[in-house]
Motif scaffolding. Structure first.
Motif: not given
Length: 106
Positions: A81-106
């Protein structure tokens, strides 16, 4: 179908290239009445997004593989769960699938 319900399928959704190694399938696009967005993101092995700063909340569910955020890795079933103002660096060494939910839009 019950009134008020919508059903869609990932298989019926065209993948969009985010970058060379990441694709997105938009499951639900936002609207003025409901700005929430749901998408499936697929990371090929070695995929990286770069800095991702959040203006709005984001919820990620790792459905397969291992997702990295630049400092840690999260396996299948992890909920991030990412809050407003947070920063991350999405990546995957071996590959992955994620579902992304943006409750307030993007």
């Amino acid at each position: 179908m019950l009134a008020g319900f919508t059903v869609t399928s990932l298989a019926a959704t065209e993948p969009l290239q985010v970058n060379e190694k990441i694709t997105a399938r938009i499951v639900k696009e936002g609207s003025p009445e409901d700005p929430s967005v749901i998408m499936e993101l697929t990371f090929a092995p070695g995929a990286a997004f770069g800095a991702d700063e959040h203006r709005l909340p984001e919820i990620l569910v790792v459905t397969s593989g291992v997702f990295g955020d630049g400092t840690a890795e999260y396996g299948e079933g992890s909920v991030i769960i990412a809050t407003p103002g947070s920063v991350h660096f999405p990546q995957s060494e071996g590959g992955c699938t994620v579902l992304a939910f943006h409750p307030a839009g993007r």
